[in-house]
Scaffold this active site. Structure first.
Site: not given
Length: 287
Positions: A7, A9, A40, A101, A209, A258
């Protein structure tokens, strides 16, 4: 060795150029026949409408099963559920439910006075609405968690509230995921836990990140990327590193992976092909 299902994102676009990048990304990766893809939310829910539009368009144009992200940030319960119902009107029954967030400039998450207090409440409400709910989890300790056991306990709360599957934050050491999976099983969590993989498109951004979200960076990986970046071989290392990580996980029984694409599809495509996922149609053709 079996070939895993995958999958992907994606990010919703914030500009015309970003829109072109998103469609190029979907067009490049759709031929790999993902089980599903997700879009997202921006920090603080800033891309709520863009996410809804992208989810609807990707599902219709590419005939993919699409999940919309949904957070608890800066919205009442009813406003949040209206977004979910909007997804449903667009033919979307899958949601990735996250606390989210805090908005830019805020130090921590503060629940909306009329909103969901946390992701567990959001999961329960979405499950009651009949959605297929996925949630996030952290193999490396979440920056706000008291300890690693707290991450497991919170994941169990979300599964008990109605989530059907969990996707991990990215990590770099396969043992990190395997230990987390064992601890989750020992805690009575029987829902699938899907490892999240980040092919590293930019080492400087990826390392920042990782530090922000608590993903530990092995010293040898940091050193390797610093040398590869200097020698202009970072993409080769990125594909090799992600493919090796994925291959190890598949060998340990992971049948789903993912990928966090960052709307930069080439590395993810190359890793998937290295794992034996042959495109179903020419990569340049829109599904």
């Amino acid at each position: 060795m079996p070939t895993p299902s995958v999958s992907f994102e994606f990010f919703p676009p914030k500009s015309l150029n970003a829109s072109f990048r998103l469609w190029d990304t979907v067009q490049t990766l759709a031929p790999l026949a993902p089980e599903w893809v997700s879009v997202t939310y921006g920090a603080g829910g800033t891309t709520r409408e863009l996410t809804r539009e992208a989810v609807a368009t990707i599902g219709q144009a590419f005939d993919l099963r699409v999940a919309g992200h949904l957070t608890c940030v800066d919205a009442s319960r009813e406003e949040t559920l209206e977004v979910a119902r909007g997804f449903r009107k667009a033919g979307v029954e899958d949601i990735v439910a996250l606390r989210g967030d805090p908005p830019k400039g805020e130090a921590g998450f503060t629940a909306h006075p009329e909103g969901f207090a946390n992701s567990v409440e959001l999961v329960a409400a979405l499950a009651d609405e009949g959605f297929m709910v996925r949630v996030g989890c952290y193999p490396d300790k979440h920056p706000e968690a008291a300890d690693a056991d707290a991450d497991i306990a919170w994941l169990k709360h979300k599964i008990d509230a109605g989530a059907k599957e969990a996707i991990t934050q990215f990590f770099f050491d396969p043992e990190t995921f395997l230990r987390f999976r064992d601890r989750a099983a020992a805690a009575g969590i029987d829902a699938p836990i899907v490892p999240g993989i980040l092919p590293i498109e930019n080492w400087s951004k990826a390392s920042k990140f990782a530090e922000a979200c608590g993903a530990l960076i092995p010293d040898d990986l940091r050193a390797a990327f610093e040398v590869a970046t200097r020698d202009d071989r970072a993409d080769l290392l990125a594909v090799a590193q992600a493919a090796e990580l994925a291959d190890t996980l598949v060998g340990e029984g992971c049948d789903q992976l993912h990928f966090y694409t960052l709307n930069r599809p080439e590395l993810t495509r190359d890793v998937c092909i290295a794992l034996g996922l042959a495109p179903k149609v020419a990569l340049s053709r829109v599904a």
